[in-house]
Design a protein around this motif. Sequence first.
Motif, short mmCIF file in Angstrom:
data_model
loop_
_atom_site.label_atom_id
_atom_site.label_comp_id
_atom_site.label_asym_id
_atom_site.label_seq_id
_atom_site.Cartn_x
_atom_site.Cartn_y
_atom_site.Cartn_z
N PHE A 1 0.96 -1.22 0.01
CA PHE A 1 0.06 -0.03 0.09
C PHE A 1 0.92 1.25 -0.12
O PHE A 1 2.12 1.30 0.37
CB PHE A 1 -0.96 -0.07 1.29
N THR A 2 0.48 2.31 -0.45
CA THR A 2 1.11 3.64 -0.50
C THR A 2 1.19 4.44 0.86
O THR A 2 0.49 4.27 1.65
CB THR A 2 0.65 4.44 -1.45
N TYR A 3 2.13 4.98 1.05
CA TYR A 3 2.61 5.89 2.37
C TYR A 3 3.37 6.77 1.85
O TYR A 3 4.53 6.98 1.19
CB TYR A 3 3.36 4.97 3.30
N THR A 4 2.78 8.41 2.16
CA THR A 4 3.67 9.49 1.91
C THR A 4 4.43 9.79 3.27
O THR A 4 3.83 10.01 4.28
CB THR A 4 2.62 10.63 1.45
N THR A 5 5.65 10.11 3.11
CA THR A 5 6.50 10.31 4.00
C THR A 5 6.57 11.65 4.75
O THR A 5 6.14 12.51 3.80
CB THR A 5 8.22 10.18 3.75
N ARG A 6 6.53 11.73 5.83
CA ARG A 6 6.57 13.08 6.56
C ARG A 6 7.91 13.58 7.23
O ARG A 6 8.87 12.80 7.00
CB ARG A 6 5.47 12.70 7.75
N ASP A 7 7.81 14.51 7.76
CA ASP A 7 8.88 15.22 8.42
C ASP A 7 9.49 14.44 9.59
O ASP A 7 8.83 14.16 10.47
CB ASP A 7 8.80 16.65 8.70
N GLY A 8 10.70 13.94 9.45
CA GLY A 8 11.27 13.07 10.59
C GLY A 8 11.16 11.69 10.22
O GLY A 8 11.81 10.69 11.12
N ASP A 9 10.31 11.18 9.23
CA ASP A 9 10.40 9.97 8.96
C ASP A 9 11.96 9.26 8.34
O ASP A 9 12.70 10.23 7.70
CB ASP A 9 9.65 9.55 7.69
N THR A 10 12.36 8.03 8.69
CA THR A 10 13.55 7.42 8.22
C THR A 10 13.16 6.29 7.65
O THR A 10 12.13 5.53 8.12
CB THR A 10 14.74 7.43 9.38
N MET A 11 14.02 5.44 7.02
CA MET A 11 13.83 4.36 6.60
C MET A 11 13.83 3.12 7.66
O MET A 11 13.06 2.29 7.50
CB MET A 11 14.92 4.03 5.49
N SER A 12 14.86 3.51 8.45
CA SER A 12 14.83 2.44 9.71
C SER A 12 13.55 2.56 10.71
O SER A 12 12.92 1.64 10.75
CB SER A 12 16.20 2.70 10.40
N GLY A 13 13.19 3.70 10.84
CA GLY A 13 12.09 3.96 11.61
C GLY A 13 10.72 3.40 10.84
O GLY A 13 9.79 2.92 11.56
N LEU A 14 10.51 3.51 9.44
CA LEU A 14 9.42 3.04 8.85
C LEU A 14 9.32 1.73 8.89
O LEU A 14 8.47 0.79 9.00
CB LEU A 14 9.34 3.60 7.56
N ALA A 15 10.57 1.02 8.67
CA ALA A 15 10.80 -0.59 8.80
C ALA A 15 10.45 -1.17 10.09
O ALA A 15 9.57 -2.03 10.15
CB ALA A 15 12.26 -1.02 8.36
N GLN A 16 10.76 -0.23 11.22
CA GLN A 16 10.37 -0.74 12.64
C GLN A 16 8.92 -0.90 12.74
O GLN A 16 8.17 -1.36 13.41
CB GLN A 16 11.25 0.05 13.63
N ARG A 17 8.23 0.52 12.22
CA ARG A 17 6.73 0.77 12.28
C ARG A 17 5.97 -0.17 11.58
O ARG A 17 4.96 -0.53 12.19
CB ARG A 17 6.62 2.14 11.91
N PHE A 18 6.30 -0.51 10.42
CA PHE A 18 5.41 -0.91 9.40
C PHE A 18 6.10 -2.71 9.20
O PHE A 18 5.00 -3.73 9.11
CB PHE A 18 5.25 -0.57 8.19
N LEU A 19 7.14 -2.92 9.54
CA LEU A 19 7.59 -4.36 9.39
C LEU A 19 8.08 -4.97 10.44
O LEU A 19 8.37 -6.24 10.78
CB LEU A 19 8.79 -4.41 8.24
N GLY A 20 8.24 -4.37 11.66
CA GLY A 20 8.41 -4.77 12.86
C GLY A 20 9.92 -5.04 13.27
O GLY A 20 10.24 -5.50 14.18
N ASN A 21 10.90 -4.50 12.37
CA ASN A 21 12.27 -4.97 12.48
C ASN A 21 13.00 -3.74 11.70
O ASN A 21 12.94 -3.66 10.48
CB ASN A 21 12.67 -6.35 11.92
#
Length: 246
Positions: free
Chosen positions: A97-117
């Motif tokens: 699904f699509t997600y639009t990044t916001r200020d302060g988002d990082t790839m590792s933070g998104l991986a932890q948030r959506f993928l759990g790791n």
Amino acid sequence: MSFSPRQVARAGALALALAITACSHGPKAGPQLAPAPQTTPASEIDAILLLLDQGDSGAAKKRINAALKRDPMNPSVQVLRDSIDRDPKDLLGPTSFTYTTRDGDTMSGLAQRFLGNRLKAYQLARYNDIAKPADLVAGRTLRIPGEPPRIEAPRRSEPRPVPAAPTRVKPAAPRPAPVTKPTAPTVNRVAARQARATGLAALNSGNVVRAVGLLRRAAALDPGNPVIARDLTRAERIAATVKARK
């Protein structure tokens, strides 16, 4: 006194038999135990993740291979290895699904948030054809593997009954003097993001002291940013490890 050749041969055979018997009853060496594998420290995992965040998969691959020689069954190192070697669609699945990044988002933070790791950050970057995850900016549309999170509709609350007005009006109490609230620190997220990126680059190049200083400046510019706080903690931990080794 002289001996016949037969007696001499018999005596030699007897001496040989006694020597063989003595050797067979001697002490035996115990089994040789294989040396225990060395565990991979968390600072090494963070160093590999920083290399991948900068898009340097070649240097990261060398450190991963060295870590697997020391600790071949380490699950974190295996995740980082698969992030480079395997197809991200095979790892994360075709549904997204699509997600639009916001200020302060990082790839590792998104991986932890959506993928759990957070270690799957490079998998998520390759999933979106991003060579350098550290260059992620706000406003970019990403494909996140999996099903979109469900948003529940807000429940309607019953209106509360309005209490009847009192018949007697009490005299108004004196108003307390207004309390002056402390001025909130000025937040500059753009400068904080630039200081964080420069600090991570310094940490990746081995300049740990400069990296800690830049990340502390980023934390002062954006004190409520949990991603910067986590990066600063990781950099300070690596600095402490380097200092302890000297």
